[in-house]
Design a protein around this motif. Structure first.
Motif, PDB file in Angstrom:
ATOM      1  N   LEU A 187      50.572 -14.246  34.040  1.00 44.52           N
ATOM      2  CA  LEU A 187      51.378 -15.406  33.664  1.00 44.52           C
ATOM      3  C   LEU A 187      51.805 -15.382  32.209  1.00 44.52           C
ATOM      4  N   ARG A 188      51.390 -14.376  31.460  1.00 45.62           N
ATOM      5  CA  ARG A 188      51.678 -14.354  30.022  1.00 45.62           C
ATOM      6  C   ARG A 188      53.183 -14.382  29.775  1.00 45.62           C
ATOM      7  N   PRO A 189      53.661 -15.367  28.983  1.00 43.69           N
ATOM      8  CA  PRO A 189      55.112 -15.501  28.779  1.00 43.69           C
ATOM      9  C   PRO A 189      55.610 -14.597  27.653  1.00 43.69           C
ATOM     10  N   GLN A 190      56.909 -14.429  27.620  1.00 41.13           N
ATOM     11  CA  GLN A 190      57.573 -13.713  26.533  1.00 41.13           C
ATOM     12  C   GLN A 190      58.683 -14.592  25.993  1.00 41.13           C
ATOM     13  N   VAL A 191      58.790 -14.661  24.681  1.00 40.85           N
ATOM     14  CA  VAL A 191      59.814 -15.491  24.058  1.00 40.85           C
ATOM     15  C   VAL A 191      60.128 -14.908  22.683  1.00 40.85           C
ATOM     16  N   ALA A 192      61.387 -14.993  22.284  1.00 42.95           N
ATOM     17  CA  ALA A 192      61.791 -14.497  20.967  1.00 42.95           C
ATOM     18  C   ALA A 192      61.405 -15.529  19.906  1.00 42.95           C
ATOM     19  N   VAL A 193      60.769 -15.059  18.842  1.00 44.26           N
ATOM     20  CA  VAL A 193      60.328 -15.936  17.760  1.00 44.26           C
ATOM     21  C   VAL A 193      60.673 -15.279  16.422  1.00 44.26           C
ATOM     22  N   ARG A 194      61.371 -16.002  15.562  1.00 37.42           N
ATOM     23  CA  ARG A 194      61.731 -15.483  14.243  1.00 37.42           C
ATOM     24  C   ARG A 194      60.602 -15.689  13.236  1.00 37.42           C
ATOM     25  N   HIS A 211      57.227 -25.093  22.808  1.00 36.45           N
ATOM     26  CA  HIS A 211      56.902 -25.625  24.133  1.00 36.45           C
ATOM     27  C   HIS A 211      56.183 -24.582  24.988  1.00 36.45           C
ATOM     28  N   THR A 212      56.617 -23.330  24.859  1.00 36.55           N
ATOM     29  CA  THR A 212      55.987 -22.267  25.646  1.00 36.55           C
ATOM     30  C   THR A 212      54.555 -22.033  25.207  1.00 36.55           C
ATOM     31  N   LEU A 213      54.306 -22.060  23.897  1.00 33.32           N
ATOM     32  CA  LEU A 213      52.940 -21.882  23.407  1.00 33.32           C
ATOM     33  C   LEU A 213      52.046 -23.024  23.879  1.00 33.32           C
ATOM     34  N   THR A 214      52.565 -24.233  23.864  1.00 34.56           N
ATOM     35  CA  THR A 214      51.784 -25.380  24.346  1.00 34.56           C
ATOM     36  C   THR A 214      51.448 -25.222  25.833  1.00 34.56           C
ATOM     37  N   ALA A 215      52.428 -24.799  26.615  1.00 36.15           N
ATOM     38  CA  ALA A 215      52.182 -24.601  28.047  1.00 36.15           C
ATOM     39  C   ALA A 215      51.206 -23.457  28.281  1.00 36.15           C
ATOM     40  N   TRP A 216      51.324 -22.396  27.491  1.00 35.80           N
ATOM     41  CA  TRP A 216      50.408 -21.245  27.609  1.00 35.80           C
ATOM     42  C   TRP A 216      48.982 -21.669  27.287  1.00 35.80           C
ATOM     43  N   LEU A 217      48.812 -22.496  26.262  1.00 32.10           N
ATOM     44  CA  LEU A 217      47.494 -23.030  25.930  1.00 32.10           C
ATOM     45  C   LEU A 217      46.953 -23.871  27.086  1.00 32.10           C
ATOM     46  N   ASP A 218      47.794 -24.703  27.678  1.00 33.44           N
ATOM     47  CA  ASP A 218      47.336 -25.572  28.767  1.00 33.44           C
ATOM     48  C   ASP A 218      46.913 -24.759  29.993  1.00 33.44           C
ATOM     49  N   HIS A 253      42.406 -22.323  33.285  1.00 32.16           N
ATOM     50  CA  HIS A 253      41.680 -21.169  33.839  1.00 32.16           C
ATOM     51  C   HIS A 253      40.288 -21.068  33.216  1.00 32.16           C
ATOM     52  N   TYR A 254      40.212 -21.252  31.914  1.00 34.11           N
ATOM     53  CA  TYR A 254      38.924 -21.147  31.208  1.00 34.11           C
ATOM     54  C   TYR A 254      37.925 -22.183  31.729  1.00 34.11           C
ATOM     55  N   LEU A 255      38.359 -23.435  31.821  1.00 30.68           N
ATOM     56  CA  LEU A 255      37.448 -24.497  32.242  1.00 30.68           C
ATOM     57  C   LEU A 255      37.100 -24.391  33.721  1.00 30.68           C
ATOM     58  N   ARG A 285      46.471 -23.361  40.945  1.00 26.47           N
ATOM     59  CA  ARG A 285      47.534 -22.519  40.398  1.00 26.47           C
ATOM     60  C   ARG A 285      48.924 -23.145  40.581  1.00 26.47           C
ATOM     61  N   ALA A 286      48.974 -24.305  41.190  1.00 27.26           N
ATOM     62  CA  ALA A 286      50.237 -25.029  41.327  1.00 27.26           C
ATOM     63  C   ALA A 286      50.236 -26.295  40.471  1.00 27.26           C
ATOM     64  N   SER A 287      49.365 -26.330  39.474  1.00 24.92           N
ATOM     65  CA  SER A 287      49.241 -27.519  38.632  1.00 24.92           C
ATOM     66  C   SER A 287      50.504 -27.752  37.811  1.00 24.92           C
ATOM     67  N   GLU A 288      50.586 -28.928  37.213  1.00 25.05           N
ATOM     68  CA  GLU A 288      51.729 -29.261  36.369  1.00 25.05           C
ATOM     69  C   GLU A 288      51.860 -28.266  35.224  1.00 25.05           C
ATOM     70  N   ALA A 289      50.746 -27.850  34.622  1.00 25.16           N
ATOM     71  CA  ALA A 289      50.796 -26.894  33.511  1.00 25.16           C
ATOM     72  C   ALA A 289      51.351 -25.546  33.970  1.00 25.16           C
ATOM     73  N   HIS A 290      50.919 -25.091  35.132  1.00 24.41           N
ATOM     74  CA  HIS A 290      51.433 -23.827  35.662  1.00 24.41           C
ATOM     75  C   HIS A 290      52.931 -23.924  35.939  1.00 24.41           C
ATOM     76  N   GLN A 291      53.352 -25.027  36.534  1.00 24.89           N
ATOM     77  CA  GLN A 291      54.767 -25.200  36.841  1.00 24.89           C
ATOM     78  C   GLN A 291      55.600 -25.289  35.560  1.00 24.89           C
ATOM     79  N   ARG A 292      55.064 -25.951  34.546  1.00 22.62           N
ATOM     80  CA  ARG A 292      55.782 -26.073  33.279  1.00 22.62           C
ATOM     81  C   ARG A 292      55.945 -24.713  32.618  1.00 22.62           C
TER      82      ARG A 292
END
Length: 248
Positions: free
Chosen positions: A44-51, A208-215, A220-222, A232-239
């Motif tokens: 699920l690890r996202p990719q995003v361009a960051v300056r 927003h992506t980092l916040t969702a990745w943290l959530d 998963h951790y907890l 795996r269909a939680s609001e955080a996963h969907q976001r």
């Protein structure tokens, strides 16, 4: 995984005189996300361009902790740098980074602990008029990654940080971090602070992506820690999935 925090973790393990065993390691952990193998989040690890860039100055064993959220920043922000903190020595690569002309470093810390003239609350504030340049520098957010007592110690005993402007955040929201207890009710975890900084820099999709990745990571951790079913269909996963897919 070969980002800055994973490299620092390997260096710290290599220097240790005894193995570091995190709680819950008995079932085996994924080396890339540090979670129990049954709850691996790597796919699920996202990719995003960051300056912008992030410089993590980390407490002694912070990089070893599975709950460390600086790791999540490095997952997402390509220009993440990580250094272990020492009271008696400073990594020459750290001082070189802070002096690199492509970056405008901001030490992120509560403004109440410094002289008012060092504090900035917006990135367009120039701490020194002579620093204004024709080509805008890329913001480099310097985060002290550790417990609150460790962060205060790093702040007080790191003279090479004394010349940096201090970015004081006033988020106006409560922390949603659930992986560790904090001694301060208003304290945010490192990934939350980084997300606030990215938003301030205009990197809103990345924030927003980092916040969702943290959530998602936290879920998963907890779930693994408490031996609870993982939704795996939680609001955080969907976001996170919607952010990864980009604009419709």
């Amino acid at each position: 995984m070969n980002h800055a925090v994973s490299r620092l973790r390997r260096e710290r393990l290599a220097a240790s005189t005894k193995p570091f065993l995190a709680r819950g390691s008995g079932g085996g952990r994924c080396p890339s996300c540090r979670l129990a193998a049954s709850h691996c989040v790597c796919v699920l690890r996202p990719q995003v361009a960051v300056r912008a860039g992030v410089c993590l100055i980390m407490g002694d064993i912070e990089a070893l902790k599975p709950s460390n959220t600086g790791w999540l920043i490095a997952d997402l922000v390509a220009d993440t740098f990580a250094f272990g903190w020492s009271r008696t020595a400073v990594d020459p690569a750290l001082t070189a980074l802070l002096a690199d002309p492509q970056w405008q470093p901001y030490l992120v810390f509560p403004g109440e602990y410094v002289e008012p003239q060092r504090v900035v609350t917006h990135l367009d504030e120039q701490p020194n008029a002579q620093e204004a340049s024709r080509v805008p520098k890329r913001p480099l957010f310097v985060l002290l990654d550790g417990t609150w007592s460790e962060a205060r110690k790093m702040f007080r005993k790191s003279p090479y940080l004394d010349a940096l402007p201090v970015l004081s955040l006033h988020p106006g929201q409560a922390s949603s971090y659930r992986l560790r207890r904090s001694s301060r009710e208003d304290q945010f975890c490192t990934a939350e602070v980084a997300a606030l900084c990215l938003a301030m820099a205009g990197e809103v999709p990345a924030a927003h992506t980092l916040t969702a990745w943290l959530d998602v990571f936290s879920a998963h951790y907890l779930s693994a820690k408490r031996n609870l079913p993982l939704d795996r269909a939680s609001e955080a996963h969907q976001r996170l999935q919607a952010l990864a897919a980009g604009p419709a």
